[in-house]
Design a protein around this motif. Structure first.
Motif, PDB file in Angstrom:
ATOM      1  N   HIS A 308      30.455 -14.199 -10.738  1.00  0.00           N
ATOM      2  CA  HIS A 308      30.592 -15.369 -11.610  1.00  0.00           C
ATOM      3  C   HIS A 308      29.673 -16.501 -11.158  1.00  0.00           C
ATOM      4  O   HIS A 308      29.034 -17.172 -11.977  1.00  0.00           O
ATOM      5  CB  HIS A 308      32.053 -15.839 -11.600  1.00  0.00           C
ATOM      6  N   GLU A 309      29.593 -16.686  -9.819  1.00  0.00           N
ATOM      7  CA  GLU A 309      28.753 -17.750  -9.284  1.00  0.00           C
ATOM      8  C   GLU A 309      27.268 -17.496  -9.546  1.00  0.00           C
ATOM      9  O   GLU A 309      26.509 -18.424  -9.833  1.00  0.00           O
ATOM     10  CB  GLU A 309      28.996 -17.884  -7.770  1.00  0.00           C
ATOM     11  N   PHE A 310      26.831 -16.234  -9.419  1.00  0.00           N
ATOM     12  CA  PHE A 310      25.413 -15.906  -9.633  1.00  0.00           C
ATOM     13  C   PHE A 310      25.047 -15.823 -11.116  1.00  0.00           C
ATOM     14  O   PHE A 310      23.900 -16.035 -11.494  1.00  0.00           O
ATOM     15  CB  PHE A 310      25.074 -14.575  -8.952  1.00  0.00           C
ATOM     16  N   LYS A 311      26.037 -15.498 -11.921  1.00  0.00           N
ATOM     17  CA  LYS A 311      25.751 -15.322 -13.351  1.00  0.00           C
ATOM     18  C   LYS A 311      25.290 -16.635 -13.986  1.00  0.00           C
ATOM     19  O   LYS A 311      24.333 -16.655 -14.778  1.00  0.00           O
ATOM     20  CB  LYS A 311      27.013 -14.812 -14.047  1.00  0.00           C
ATOM     21  N   THR A 312      25.937 -17.733 -13.624  1.00  0.00           N
ATOM     22  CA  THR A 312      25.585 -19.037 -14.220  1.00  0.00           C
ATOM     23  C   THR A 312      24.182 -19.499 -13.824  1.00  0.00           C
ATOM     24  O   THR A 312      23.370 -19.851 -14.710  1.00  0.00           O
ATOM     25  CB  THR A 312      26.631 -20.088 -13.823  1.00  0.00           C
ATOM     26  N   PRO A 313      23.812 -19.526 -12.535  1.00  0.00           N
ATOM     27  CA  PRO A 313      22.440 -19.963 -12.208  1.00  0.00           C
ATOM     28  C   PRO A 313      21.369 -19.022 -12.749  1.00  0.00           C
ATOM     29  O   PRO A 313      20.288 -19.479 -13.150  1.00  0.00           O
ATOM     30  CB  PRO A 313      22.427 -19.991 -10.678  1.00  0.00           C
ATOM     31  N   ILE A 314      21.662 -17.716 -12.765  1.00  0.00           N
ATOM     32  CA  ILE A 314      20.676 -16.773 -13.317  1.00  0.00           C
ATOM     33  C   ILE A 314      20.456 -17.059 -14.795  1.00  0.00           C
ATOM     34  O   ILE A 314      19.314 -17.063 -15.297  1.00  0.00           O
ATOM     35  CB  ILE A 314      21.130 -15.321 -13.085  1.00  0.00           C
ATOM     36  N   VAL A 336       8.687 -29.934 -18.712  1.00  0.00           N
ATOM     37  CA  VAL A 336       8.341 -28.831 -17.810  1.00  0.00           C
ATOM     38  C   VAL A 336       8.809 -29.147 -16.388  1.00  0.00           C
ATOM     39  O   VAL A 336       9.382 -28.293 -15.690  1.00  0.00           O
ATOM     40  CB  VAL A 336       6.817 -28.566 -17.843  1.00  0.00           C
ATOM     41  N   SER A 337       8.583 -30.366 -15.944  1.00  0.00           N
ATOM     42  CA  SER A 337       9.009 -30.771 -14.606  1.00  0.00           C
ATOM     43  C   SER A 337      10.530 -30.692 -14.462  1.00  0.00           C
ATOM     44  O   SER A 337      11.058 -30.251 -13.422  1.00  0.00           O
ATOM     45  CB  SER A 337       8.531 -32.192 -14.311  1.00  0.00           C
ATOM     46  N   ARG A 338      11.253 -31.125 -15.520  1.00  0.00           N
ATOM     47  CA  ARG A 338      12.718 -31.076 -15.457  1.00  0.00           C
ATOM     48  C   ARG A 338      13.218 -29.643 -15.365  1.00  0.00           C
ATOM     49  O   ARG A 338      14.112 -29.331 -14.595  1.00  0.00           O
ATOM     50  CB  ARG A 338      13.310 -31.774 -16.679  1.00  0.00           C
ATOM     51  N   TYR A 339      12.616 -28.760 -16.173  1.00  0.00           N
ATOM     52  CA  TYR A 339      13.046 -27.353 -16.147  1.00  0.00           C
ATOM     53  C   TYR A 339      12.679 -26.683 -14.821  1.00  0.00           C
ATOM     54  O   TYR A 339      13.442 -25.864 -14.275  1.00  0.00           O
ATOM     55  CB  TYR A 339      12.431 -26.594 -17.311  1.00  0.00           C
ATOM     56  N   LEU A 340      11.519 -27.047 -14.294  1.00  0.00           N
ATOM     57  CA  LEU A 340      11.124 -26.481 -12.993  1.00  0.00           C
ATOM     58  C   LEU A 340      12.067 -26.956 -11.884  1.00  0.00           C
ATOM     59  O   LEU A 340      12.428 -26.185 -10.987  1.00  0.00           O
ATOM     60  CB  LEU A 340       9.683 -26.877 -12.665  1.00  0.00           C
ATOM     61  N   GLN A 341      12.474 -28.218 -11.936  1.00  0.00           N
ATOM     62  CA  GLN A 341      13.432 -28.738 -10.953  1.00  0.00           C
ATOM     63  C   GLN A 341      14.782 -28.039 -11.090  1.00  0.00           C
ATOM     64  O   GLN A 341      15.448 -27.735 -10.088  1.00  0.00           O
ATOM     65  CB  GLN A 341      13.598 -30.242 -11.141  1.00  0.00           C
ATOM     66  N   MET A 342      15.175 -27.764 -12.352  1.00  0.00           N
ATOM     67  CA  MET A 342      16.424 -27.055 -12.597  1.00  0.00           C
ATOM     68  C   MET A 342      16.375 -25.656 -11.984  1.00  0.00           C
ATOM     69  O   MET A 342      17.342 -25.192 -11.350  1.00  0.00           O
ATOM     70  CB  MET A 342      16.681 -26.981 -14.115  1.00  0.00           C
ATOM     71  N   ILE A 343      15.233 -24.970 -12.186  1.00  0.00           N
ATOM     72  CA  ILE A 343      15.069 -23.622 -11.613  1.00  0.00           C
ATOM     73  C   ILE A 343      15.153 -23.683 -10.083  1.00  0.00           C
ATOM     74  O   ILE A 343      15.796 -22.846  -9.435  1.00  0.00           O
ATOM     75  CB  ILE A 343      13.739 -22.996 -12.077  1.00  0.00           C
ATOM     76  N   LYS A 344      14.498 -24.697  -9.505  1.00  0.00           N
ATOM     77  CA  LYS A 344      14.496 -24.859  -8.064  1.00  0.00           C
ATOM     78  C   LYS A 344      15.910 -25.108  -7.523  1.00  0.00           C
ATOM     79  O   LYS A 344      16.328 -24.528  -6.503  1.00  0.00           O
ATOM     80  CB  LYS A 344      13.572 -26.003  -7.681  1.00  0.00           C
ATOM     81  N   ASP A 345      16.658 -25.971  -8.207  1.00  0.00           N
ATOM     82  CA  ASP A 345      18.034 -26.285  -7.768  1.00  0.00           C
ATOM     83  C   ASP A 345      18.934 -25.054  -7.831  1.00  0.00           C
ATOM     84  O   ASP A 345      19.723 -24.793  -6.903  1.00  0.00           O
ATOM     85  CB  ASP A 345      18.605 -27.410  -8.629  1.00  0.00           C
ATOM     86  N   GLU A 346      18.822 -24.315  -8.937  1.00  0.00           N
ATOM     87  CA  GLU A 346      19.669 -23.128  -9.083  1.00  0.00           C
ATOM     88  C   GLU A 346      19.290 -22.053  -8.063  1.00  0.00           C
ATOM     89  O   GLU A 346      20.156 -21.351  -7.523  1.00  0.00           O
ATOM     90  CB  GLU A 346      19.558 -22.570 -10.507  1.00  0.00           C
ATOM     91  N   ASN A 347      18.005 -21.952  -7.800  1.00  0.00           N
ATOM     92  CA  ASN A 347      17.556 -20.981  -6.808  1.00  0.00           C
ATOM     93  C   ASN A 347      18.083 -21.367  -5.408  1.00  0.00           C
ATOM     94  O   ASN A 347      18.514 -20.512  -4.636  1.00  0.00           O
ATOM     95  CB  ASN A 347      16.035 -20.922  -6.808  1.00  0.00           C
ATOM     96  N   ARG A 348      18.026 -22.666  -5.096  1.00  0.00           N
ATOM     97  CA  ARG A 348      18.539 -23.142  -3.814  1.00  0.00           C
ATOM     98  C   ARG A 348      20.054 -22.912  -3.705  1.00  0.00           C
ATOM     99  O   ARG A 348      20.569 -22.575  -2.638  1.00  0.00           O
ATOM    100  CB  ARG A 348      18.216 -24.624  -3.650  1.00  0.00           C
ATOM    101  N   ARG A 349      20.710 -23.069  -4.825  1.00  0.00           N
ATOM    102  CA  ARG A 349      22.161 -22.857  -4.853  1.00  0.00           C
ATOM    103  C   ARG A 349      22.505 -21.400  -4.545  1.00  0.00           C
ATOM    104  O   ARG A 349      23.396 -21.109  -3.730  1.00  0.00           O
ATOM    105  CB  ARG A 349      22.701 -23.253  -6.221  1.00  0.00           C
ATOM    106  N   MET A 350      21.790 -20.472  -5.159  1.00  0.00           N
ATOM    107  CA  MET A 350      22.036 -19.059  -4.875  1.00  0.00           C
ATOM    108  C   MET A 350      21.670 -18.718  -3.427  1.00  0.00           C
ATOM    109  O   MET A 350      22.350 -17.937  -2.759  1.00  0.00           O
ATOM    110  CB  MET A 350      21.235 -18.179  -5.825  1.00  0.00           C
ATOM    111  N   HIS A 351      20.585 -19.318  -2.949  1.00  0.00           N
ATOM    112  CA  HIS A 351      20.177 -19.070  -1.570  1.00  0.00           C
ATOM    113  C   HIS A 351      21.251 -19.563  -0.590  1.00  0.00           C
ATOM    114  O   HIS A 351      21.535 -18.885   0.428  1.00  0.00           O
ATOM    115  CB  HIS A 351      18.845 -19.794  -1.306  1.00  0.00           C
TER     116      HIS A 351
END
Length: 524
Positions: A308-314, A336-351
């Motif tokens: 459940h936790e990984f499904k949302t950020p993915i 583009v910058s906002r979406y890239l920051q969002m991707i970065k945050d979600e990736n950091r969260r999964m990490h």
């Protein structure tokens, strides 16, 4: 495993174990009962043999004295019985007493002795007459007999001697019955015969004895005989030709219980020990089975939560990537910058989630290298507060520190111990329904520093408090996942604190918040 099947298996195994214990107990009791019955049988045989031997000894003693050694046909001397009893009746008019009463036969010896002597003469004449008739009837001239007839004649003579012996036995029994018991048998003889019979039958028991006459105690008894002893056996003594006797020999077997138990104590002890081992092993196995089942359930919940936790950020990352590919968005650099920051945050969260799992795994395998240095606990707490303070303020709450400890120097790993405080603060924020209100206190007690982190959240029950530091454990809330997590944060915190030679505990009440207490040793 299905819960109903699991309960059924546990119930069947428990019933089987109870059955085994019952069977073992029944077997031990039955064996002891059999040994007691066997002991009683052997004891009765001992008494019967002693009684028979006493009577035989008495008969043989008088038999050889009453027979006329010069007579070829072994007939009785007319004066033998009378002279013998007259010469042994005691001086004067002696009357024999026992310890409790005067026996009837004692009077017969003293007051009626003359009549007794006359009767004995007449009785002796009767015996001699009967024996003479038998002898005369069977007398033949050996010279006129064949070899076979001679053998038959010898057999008749032998039977004649047996008849004489039986008649004499009856006569002696009747005559000596008028004597007091202590003239017929001695205490030494009874003790000797009892000891001999017990040794031959391998009955390892002490004994006390007494002779009774029609339920009245005589002077023949051992020092410690007791009529109320539980292991008391009786047998008739000096029976007449029709099996009637006024005397009884009573014996206490003082070590009956020890003798019975000694034969089964080894096997019974081994049986009890092995049964206890089975019970302990079964209890341990059942405990491990229940624990493994709980762990299996917790791991299942962990996988569901992790998914459940990984499904949302993915999903968020996929949506952001799709948006960036849109030509309209590609031309808008801000989007583009906002979406890239969002991707970065979600990736950091999964990490971060993966790191939590790896940390626990390394701690269990002792592969986590914790380099410790001198640090001030107050500085570590302030650093940890800085990581989560904005989250608490965003929800309208606060995190306040109240440092009462004058000394806060500890030996710690800065990164890991900061993560411990962050995890506890993060939980305090997550489990606060309204605005999170958190207070941190420190105090010194001897050579320790105590850190208390108090919140005003939902709290927890006593059952949850006992399991809160277990790996993967989360309070069961059904299918509602309004609080994110995997049950790893507090398990990780406990591992780190224990590695720092400290302790962590919790005090909580449902609906009234929780207080986490950390105890750490100070360094000079």
């Amino acid at each position: 495993m299905n819960k109903k099947l699991f309960v059924l298996l546990v119930a069947l195994m428990s019933l089987s174990l109870i059955g085994i214990i019952f069977v073992q107990g029944y077997w031990i009791k039955s064996t002891i009962d059999d040994r007691e019955e066997q002991f009683s049988h052997e004891a009765r045989q001992v008494l019967l043999n002693v009684s028979e031997e006493i009577q035989n000894r008495e008969f043989e003693r008088y038999y050889f004295q009453f027979k006329n050694p010069d007579s070829s046909n072994s007939r009785l001397n007319n004066r033998t019985l009378t002279e013998y009893f007259y010469s042994h009746r005691g001086p004067g008019n002696e009357t024999y007493f026992n310890s409790e009463s005067i026996l009837e036969e004692d009077y017969k010896v003293s007051s009626g002795f003359l009549q007794f002597a006359e009767d004995s003469i007449q009785f002796t004449k009767m015996i001699n007459k009967r024996v003479s008739d038998i002898v005369n009837k069977n007398q033949v001239d050996d010279r006129d007999l064949s070899a076979r007839q001679r053998i038959e004649h010898i057999q008749r003579i032998s039977r004649m001697e047996e008849v004489e012996k039986d008649i004499l036995r009856s006569a002696i029994s009747e005559l000596v019955g008028k004597l007091p018991i202590h003239r017929r048998v001695s205490e030494e003889a009874i003790s000797e015969l009892l000891a001999k019979e017990l040794k031959e039958r391998e009955l390892k028991s002490g004994f006390e004895y007494a002779v009774y006459n029609n339920s009245i105690a005589t002077s023949l008894h051992s020092e410690n005989f007791s009529l109320d002893h539980p292991a008391t056996y009786a047998v008739p003594l000096f029976m007449d030709s029709i099996g009637i006797s006024g005397y009884q020999l009573l014996v206490n077997f003082t070590n009956k219980k020890e003798a019975v138990l000694s034969s089964v104590v080894l096997m019974a002890s081994l049986s009890i020990i092995f049964t206890l081992i089975i019970v302990i092993a079964y209890s341990s196995a059942l405990s491990q089975l229940i624990r493994q089942r709980q762990i299996s359930q917790i791991k299942t919940d962990f996988i569901n939560n992790m998914t459940h936790e990984f499904k949302t950020p993915i999903a968020t990352i996929n949506l952001a990537l799709d948006a960036i590919k849109n030509p309209k968005v590609m031309d808008d650099q801000s989007k583009v910058s906002r979406y890239l920051q969002m991707i970065k945050d979600e990736n950091r969260r999964m990490h971060a989630q993966v790191e939590n799992v790896l940390r626990i795994s390394k701690l269990e395998k002792n592969e986590l290298d914790l380099k410790k240095e001198r640090h001030q606990l107050h500085d570590i707490i302030n650093d940890a507060v800085g990581h989560v303070e904005l989250i608490a303020e965003d929800r309208g709450g606060y995190i306040q520190t109240h440092f009462g400890a004058l000394r806060s120097s500890i030996l710690a790993n800065l990164d890991h111990f900061t993560n411990v405080i962050v995890n506890i603060l993060d939980n305090a924020i997550k489990y606060s329904e309204g605005s999170p209100k958190i207070d941190i206190y420190t105090t010194n007690v001897k050579n320790f520093i105590y850190c208390e982190i108090r919140d005003q959240g939902v709290g927890m029950s006593k059952v949850v408090q006992k399991k809160i530091f277990e790996k993967f454990y989360r309070e069961h809330t059904g299918d509602i996942h309004n609080v994110k997590g995997h049950g790893l944060g507090l398990a990780y915190a406990r591992q780190i604190i224990e590695d720092h030679h400290g302790q962590i505990s919790v005090i909580s009440e449902k609906g009234k918040g929780s207080t986490f207490i950390i105890k750490l040793p100070l360094i000079s």
